[in-house]
Design a protein around this motif. Sequence first.
Motif, mmCIF file in Angstrom:
data_model
loop_
_atom_site.group_PDB
_atom_site.id
_atom_site.type_symbol
_atom_site.label_atom_id
_atom_site.label_comp_id
_atom_site.label_asym_id
_atom_site.label_seq_id
_atom_site.Cartn_x
_atom_site.Cartn_y
_atom_site.Cartn_z
ATOM 1 N N LEU A 73 40.569 41.614 46.205
ATOM 2 C CA LEU A 73 41.241 41.288 47.464
ATOM 3 C C LEU A 73 42.119 40.048 47.360
ATOM 4 O O LEU A 73 42.982 39.844 48.211
ATOM 5 N N ASP A 74 41.910 39.236 46.328
ATOM 6 C CA ASP A 74 42.736 38.035 46.190
ATOM 7 C C ASP A 74 44.184 38.380 45.851
ATOM 8 O O ASP A 74 45.077 37.557 45.998
ATOM 9 N N ALA A 75 44.442 39.606 45.402
ATOM 10 C CA ALA A 75 45.807 40.013 45.055
ATOM 11 C C ALA A 75 46.660 40.280 46.293
ATOM 12 O O ALA A 75 47.875 40.316 46.207
ATOM 13 N N PHE A 76 46.024 40.460 47.443
ATOM 14 C CA PHE A 76 46.749 40.869 48.644
ATOM 15 C C PHE A 76 46.998 39.691 49.571
ATOM 16 O O PHE A 76 46.174 38.783 49.683
ATOM 17 N N HIS A 77 48.144 39.743 50.255
ATOM 18 C CA HIS A 77 48.411 38.738 51.279
ATOM 19 C C HIS A 77 47.539 38.981 52.504
ATOM 20 O O HIS A 77 47.236 38.076 53.252
ATOM 21 N N VAL A 116 48.773 49.184 49.853
ATOM 22 C CA VAL A 116 47.789 49.813 48.970
ATOM 23 C C VAL A 116 46.651 50.339 49.835
ATOM 24 O O VAL A 116 46.072 49.599 50.638
ATOM 25 N N LEU A 117 46.350 51.632 49.671
ATOM 26 C CA LEU A 117 45.364 52.296 50.518
ATOM 27 C C LEU A 117 44.140 52.707 49.715
ATOM 28 O O LEU A 117 44.265 53.324 48.658
ATOM 29 N N GLY A 118 42.965 52.361 50.232
ATOM 30 C CA GLY A 118 41.718 52.774 49.604
ATOM 31 C C GLY A 118 41.380 54.203 49.980
ATOM 32 O O GLY A 118 42.146 54.894 50.660
ATOM 33 N N LYS A 119 40.206 54.648 49.514
ATOM 34 C CA LYS A 119 39.774 56.025 49.767
ATOM 35 C C LYS A 119 39.687 56.295 51.262
ATOM 36 O O LYS A 119 39.131 55.501 52.020
ATOM 37 N N ALA A 173 43.667 53.704 43.515
ATOM 38 C CA ALA A 173 43.523 54.210 42.150
ATOM 39 C C ALA A 173 44.868 54.153 41.414
ATOM 40 O O ALA A 173 44.932 53.708 40.259
ATOM 41 N N ASP A 174 45.942 54.581 42.082
ATOM 42 C CA ASP A 174 47.273 54.526 41.454
ATOM 43 C C ASP A 174 47.694 53.083 41.204
ATOM 44 O O ASP A 174 48.298 52.770 40.177
ATOM 45 N N TRP A 175 47.378 52.201 42.149
ATOM 46 C CA TRP A 175 47.719 50.789 42.006
ATOM 47 C C TRP A 175 47.022 50.203 40.782
ATOM 48 O O TRP A 175 47.624 49.469 39.998
ATOM 49 N N LEU A 176 45.741 50.533 40.598
ATOM 50 C CA LEU A 176 45.003 50.044 39.441
ATOM 51 C C LEU A 176 45.531 50.669 38.148
ATOM 52 O O LEU A 176 45.666 49.978 37.128
ATOM 53 N N ASN A 177 45.844 51.970 38.177
ATOM 54 C CA ASN A 177 46.361 52.652 36.983
ATOM 55 C C ASN A 177 47.728 52.124 36.559
ATOM 56 O O ASN A 177 48.074 52.169 35.381
ATOM 57 N N LYS A 178 48.510 51.630 37.518
ATOM 58 C CA LYS A 178 49.846 51.099 37.204
ATOM 59 C C LYS A 178 49.810 49.599 36.909
ATOM 60 O O LYS A 178 50.816 48.911 36.999
#
Length: 125
Positions: A95-99, A41-44, A73-78
């Motif tokens: 950030l708790d969602a990521f390993h 997942v990539l930020g801006k 944004a796509d990750w949040l929208n999905k």
Amino acid sequence: MTPTQSQLWQFLGLPQWQCAHPERLPLAPVPAAPRPEVLLVLGKGAAPSGCFISDLLTALSLTSSQLHTLSQADWLNKNKPNAPVMLGLNVDGELDAFHWHASLPLSAPQKRALWSCLCRCYLEH
């Protein structure tokens, strides 16, 4: 077990003997060993280099179809899809969602931490 016997056992749904080294016994059933999928997942403004992506694919023995890349944004929208290995780069919040998460470009200690996390995640799945 011959290929015909193996197919018959699979068809009947009977338990099969699994070999961890199918190359040693070419007629034994090949054990199912699913590869983990990696979600990046990539930020801006985050754009990993082609070298980084190819290193990920090589290090984890993944095909390009097993590595998924989404913008934040796509990750949040999905609705925040999950994967066995989730990496976040330049991600704001959640950030708790990521390993593993960090900002690009990665420093040497961050690279070591990333590869350590990938090895741990890869061996757990």
